[in-house]
Design a protein around this motif. Structure first.
Motif, PDB file in Angstrom:
ATOM      1  N   GLN A 254      18.550 -14.590  33.027  1.00  0.00           N
ATOM      2  CA  GLN A 254      18.578 -13.411  33.889  1.00  0.00           C
ATOM      3  C   GLN A 254      19.968 -12.773  33.904  1.00  0.00           C
ATOM      4  N   LYS A 255      20.994 -13.614  33.798  1.00  0.00           N
ATOM      5  CA  LYS A 255      22.371 -13.112  33.826  1.00  0.00           C
ATOM      6  C   LYS A 255      23.025 -13.098  32.447  1.00  0.00           C
ATOM      7  N   GLU A 256      22.546 -13.984  31.563  1.00  0.00           N
ATOM      8  CA  GLU A 256      23.112 -14.096  30.215  1.00  0.00           C
ATOM      9  C   GLU A 256      21.984 -13.936  29.200  1.00  0.00           C
ATOM     10  N   PRO A 257      21.579 -12.708  28.912  1.00  0.00           N
ATOM     11  CA  PRO A 257      20.425 -12.501  28.033  1.00  0.00           C
ATOM     12  C   PRO A 257      20.622 -13.005  26.609  1.00  0.00           C
ATOM     13  N   ASP A 258      21.860 -13.289  26.201  1.00  0.00           N
ATOM     14  CA  ASP A 258      22.123 -13.776  24.846  1.00  0.00           C
ATOM     15  C   ASP A 258      22.165 -15.302  24.763  1.00  0.00           C
ATOM     16  N   VAL A 259      21.999 -15.989  25.883  1.00  0.00           N
ATOM     17  CA  VAL A 259      22.107 -17.443  25.867  1.00  0.00           C
ATOM     18  C   VAL A 259      20.981 -18.050  25.026  1.00  0.00           C
ATOM     19  N   HIS A 260      21.324 -19.077  24.260  1.00  0.00           N
ATOM     20  CA  HIS A 260      20.334 -19.719  23.388  1.00  0.00           C
ATOM     21  C   HIS A 260      20.558 -21.221  23.384  1.00  0.00           C
ATOM     22  N   LEU A 261      19.468 -21.964  23.461  1.00  0.00           N
ATOM     23  CA  LEU A 261      19.508 -23.425  23.465  1.00  0.00           C
ATOM     24  C   LEU A 261      18.856 -23.956  22.192  1.00  0.00           C
TER      25      LEU A 261
END
Length: 406
Positions: A254-261
């Protein structure tokens, strides 16, 4: 050949496994220091665990007890050979198997199977001239090691990890295994305290702290700018807490749309975890890539920005050591021996287990502060070099082995 020059044997339930590379590292380090090591395993590992050339080479050189026991002639030769060689030892080992069996007919049958496995292993160890048997994981394979020692007269020791052994110490007769062992290598102070809780104080002097470790040089990848790439490495099993991390990811995107796991590992929970990922709309933010070799994990750490481990129960996770050696900050749960490795606020952030909000908040803190994350990575590398270098830990283990040989 003197007793000190004779080889030692390593035993575990399955070897080599992609999830137990710490055993393989220890064996390699001991061999590098001049110690001859014969690797033995109760069962063969599945092909999915042979993810690199190192594992494949170890698998070819390992003695597999159940595979050897499938042939009637070697099996009968091992059992009756042990009886004829020393009837008193044979009887004592058989009594020990029965005495240490948990209640119930099924458990007694398992103990008798362990006794037969011990006879097969004892015959192999005599053939190889082994002077000492060391076991990893103190459950069924350690039962085989204890019975092998009684049957053959070859002393044994074991490395105690946890946490699952501490959930059922009476079932696995941890007290008896400690009492009969030459020594016990405990992977953390927490681990040693649990061993003390379940053993006679007269045996506490046998309990030594020998960490699992890593090769820091393997993780000397180039430092990269702080981004939004998260990494998880481990078995896809409930104890690893991955559903909590996926729930934290729902908050993070929601705050970091580029985050990837990226999820490295496999196991019985994979299908459910992938379903959870799809249902939460995280398919573009989470990748399941299966088991990887040690070299591939090192490359993944070099490409990642932090490692996250939301486990409910652990010993001292080697994957945290690997990440810290790679100068990556870590976010983990504040349980068991983890605080002995990760210093809160210095080399990583520790959160309560089972709390997706706290986990998301800790990850967000590091994403928002690249300078702090970089400093944590540097501090983590220093901690691993000082206390979790496999060559140093293997040298301490070898010193114990040589002391017993003398």
């Amino acid at each position: 050949m003197t007793r000190q020059d004779a080889p030692i044997a390593y035993l575990t339930g399955e070897y080599p496994r992609a999830t137990d590379t710490f055993i393989q590292r220890e064996v390699t380090a001991l061999r590098g220091q001049g110690q001859r090591v014969e690797t033995c395993s109760v069962r063969r590992t599945g092909a999915e665990h042979l993810v690199g050339e190192e594992q494949k080479a170890e698998a070819k050189a390992t003695f597999y007890i159940l595979a050897a026991a499938k042939s009637p002639l070697p099996l009968l030769s091992a059992v009756f050979g042990a009886l004829l060689r020393n009837p008193l030892r044979f009887l004592r080992a058989l009594v020990l198997a029965v005495k240490t069996a948990p209640p119930g007919l099924r458990n007694l049958l398992y103990q008798l199977f362990y006794f037969v496995e011990a006879a097969v292993l004892a015959a192999h160890l005599r053939k190889k001239g082994v002077r000492h048997l060391h076991n990893h994981i103190a459950k069924s394979s350690c039962s085989v090691a204890m019975l092998t020692s009684e049957l053959s007269g070859i002393p044994y020791s074991f490395t105690l990890h946890g946490p699952d052994i501490f959930f059922a110490p009476d079932h696995w007769r941890l007290d008896e295994k400690i009492a009969r062992a030459d020594f016990v290598a405990c992977i953390s102070h927490f681990c040693r305290s649990q061993a003390m809780a379940f053993s006679d104080p007269k045996n506490w002097s046998k309990l030594h702290i020998i960490h699992c470790g890593v090769e820091p040089a393997r993780y000397d990848g180039a430092e990269t700018p702080m981004g939004t790439k998260l990494l998880f490495v481990g078995r896809l099993a409930p104890v690893k807490g991955l559903p909590i991390l996926l729930r934290a990811m729902e908050q993070l995107v929601q705050k970091e749309p580029d985050v990837h796991l990226t999820v490295i590992g496999d196991g019985p929970g994979r299908k459910a975890l992938q379903s959870q990922t799809d249902a939460a709309g995280l398919s573009d933010h989470v990748s399941f890539v299966g088991y990887k070799s040690q070299s591939e994990v090192a490359e993944a750490l070099s490409a990642a920005d932090m490692l996250v481990l939301p486990s409910f129960a652990e010993g001292v996770p080697v994957v945290l050591m690997e990440a810290m050696a790679a100068r990556r900050p870590v976010v983990a749960t504040q349980i068991a021996g983890i605080p002995e490795l990760v210093t809160e606020g210095v080399s990583g952030l520790l959160v309560p287990p089972g709390d997706p909000g706290a986990l998301a908040q800790a990850i967000a803190k590091l994403l928002a502060n690249p300078a702090r994350a970089t400093a944590m990575g540097i501090a983590g590398r220093a901690k691993v070099e000082a206390a979790f270098d496999i060559d140093k830990e293997a040298a301490r283990l070898r010193a114990l082995l040589q002391e017993r040989a003398r």
